[in-house]
Write an enzyme that holds these catalytic residues in place. Structure first.
Site, PDB file in Angstrom:
ATOM      1  N   HIS A   1       0.817  -1.220   0.000  1.00 24.81           N
ATOM      2  CA  HIS A   1       0.000   0.000   0.000  1.00 24.81           C
ATOM      3  C   HIS A   1       0.846   1.264   0.000  1.00 24.81           C
ATOM      4  O   HIS A   1       0.366   2.333   0.410  1.00 24.81           O
ATOM      5  CB  HIS A   1      -0.959   0.017   1.202  1.00 24.81           C
ATOM      6  CG  HIS A   1      -2.380  -0.208   0.813  1.00 24.81           C
ATOM      7  ND1 HIS A   1      -3.418   0.533   1.313  1.00 24.81           N
ATOM      8  CD2 HIS A   1      -2.942  -1.089  -0.053  1.00 24.81           C
ATOM      9  CE1 HIS A   1      -4.551   0.112   0.792  1.00 24.81           C
ATOM     10  NE2 HIS A   1      -4.294  -0.868  -0.035  1.00 24.81           N
TER      11      HIS A   1
ATOM     12  N   HIS B   1      -5.346  -4.786 -11.402  1.00 24.99           N
ATOM     13  CA  HIS B   1      -5.919  -4.476 -10.096  1.00 24.99           C
ATOM     14  C   HIS B   1      -7.435  -4.427 -10.239  1.00 24.99           C
ATOM     15  O   HIS B   1      -7.955  -3.882 -11.198  1.00 24.99           O
ATOM     16  CB  HIS B   1      -5.366  -3.125  -9.644  1.00 24.99           C
ATOM     17  CG  HIS B   1      -5.891  -2.631  -8.340  1.00 24.99           C
ATOM     18  ND1 HIS B   1      -6.909  -1.701  -8.248  1.00 24.99           N
ATOM     19  CD2 HIS B   1      -5.518  -2.911  -7.070  1.00 24.99           C
ATOM     20  CE1 HIS B   1      -7.144  -1.434  -6.978  1.00 24.99           C
ATOM     21  NE2 HIS B   1      -6.308  -2.153  -6.236  1.00 24.99           N
TER      22      HIS B   1
END
Length: 396
Positions: free
Chosen positions: A204, A305
């Site tokens: 992240h 993604h």
């Protein structure tokens, strides 16, 4: 349903469906042909109202256009908006573009993947997250026992690959206990699922330095992650290249980049191993095809993604079938108990792979009456937890 006469767009609307932990933004493009319309998706966490309003702002640019002229329409949406649109505008355009492909496929009676160049594989390998759609499990599992149990639940569902997010909130230095805890979590996970299950670790972008990212990777590498994702914040290509050159495992990134131009420096500098465009945010399927082609020349695989909703998943499925350097697809099917009541999708999973669909268009249909039972709600603000003990705000 093929027509020799032009088809004209008559309207564009959005339908927001609250899927408990996030809102899905469905985009419907209507035409002047009876029964011919298309569905797309423009979901963007914490930006629901902004994206829906942007679709409404873009609608006048679409009225009267032939929806099959996809390249031209996307060009109009980008150039006639004058100001650069950023992630909100790109997400709105992506949802519209998905719907145009849906219309095109329906108009000629073919699945979208046929229109994208045809089939390059016989199935599409997929992975999911801890909690099978429960976002709290994805972002809030730092306990060894809970990690083991949730990982085994994923494997029991037939998946042979899963992603975890257990890198601590970090800053410019990484303390030894945090590093060791990451190593223990990865060891527990690998021992639980064995070597036949691939594990991806999403950073992240939490480390604020290359050194910090590498210290965590040093703990993870002995347990052979399939890849470490977004080890540093997007946008700093040199930092990403430095991590990639020094890491003893594959590195992936790209979900927060918009359009080919933002990906281009990664290809030029060979800054990673696996590229992760999000077709819901980067401008749509056509832009994704350009990104995949450049990635292939740069010796990079593509692992799109997609923690978004069902139409985004359908768009990804058709895209994945059509690109030769595809690696694996993120998916969130069945994220809520009423998933199949609201939407019918072409994704049919056997083990850890989606099968090839043959219905025209994207193969998606929405039950709008059922969808209306789940109206917009503010999403859970996970980012509020990204605070260190001394009050320092860090990357979520």
């Amino acid at each position: 349903m093929s027509s020799p006469t032009p088809i004209r767009i008559t309207g564009v609307t959005t339908l927001v469906v609250n899927a408990e932990m996030r809102n899905w933004i469905f985009v419907k493009v209507q035409t002047d042909q009876d029964g011919l319309y298309g569905w797309g998706e423009a979901s963007l966490n914490w930006k629901t109202r902004a994206v829906a309003a942007t679709v409404e702002d873009l609608e006048p640019l679409l009225i009267g256009k032939d929806p099959r002229d996809i390249e031209q329409i996307v060009r109009i949406l980008n150039k006639h908006s004058y100001y650069k649109l950023g992630i909100i505008g790109a997400t709105a355009i992506s949802g519209i573009e998905h719907a145009l492909w849906d219309i095109f496929g329906k108009s000629v009676g073919l699945p979208v993947w046929r229109l994208l160049g045809g089939q390059t594989r016989n199935e599409v390998r997929v992975y999911t997250h801890l909690g099978l759609g429960d976002m709290r499990s994805v972002y809030e599992t730092f306990d060894e026992g809970a990690l083991r149990d949730k990982a085994l639940a994923v494997v029991e569902k037939g998946y042979d690959a899963l992603k975890v997010v257990f890198i601590p909130y970090s800053h410019y230095s990484v303390d030894i206990p945090s590093r060791r805890h990451v190593g223990r979590l990865m060891k527990v996970l690998r021992e639980a699922v064995g070597e036949s299950v691939d594990i991806m670790v999403d950073f992240h972008g939490r480390p604020a330095t290359v050194a910090g990212a590498l210290q965590y990777i040093e703990e993870l590498a002995p347990y052979s992650p399939m890849f470490c994702e977004e080890p540093v914040q997007p946008g700093d290509t040199q930092a990403l290249r430095m991590v990639t050159e020094r890491a003893n495992c594959p590195i992936a990134s790209g979900e927060r980049l918009v359009g080919y131009k933002e990906f281009e420096p990664l290809f030029e500098q060979k800054a990673l191993h696996i590229i992760q465009p999000d077709l819901n945010h980067t401008g749509g399927i056509l832009e994704g095809k350009k990104i995949a082609a450049a990635a292939e020349q740069a010796m990079m695989g593509v692992a799109p993604h997609n923690p978004n909703g069902p139409i985004a998943g359908a768009a990804a499925l058709h895209y994945d079938i059509s690109i030769p350097n595809f690696v694996i697809q993120e998916e969130m099917s069945g994220a809520v108990p009423w998933y199949d009541d609201v939407v019918s999708t072409p994704m049919r999973r056997v083990g850890s792979a989606w099968q090839i669909p043959h219905a025209p268009g994207l193969g998606v249909e929405i039950n709008e009456a059922e969808a209306a039972k789940h109206p917009f709600k503010p999403e859970v603000m996970h980012t509020l937890s990204a605070v260190l003990g001394d009050g320092t705000i860090v990357d979520w």
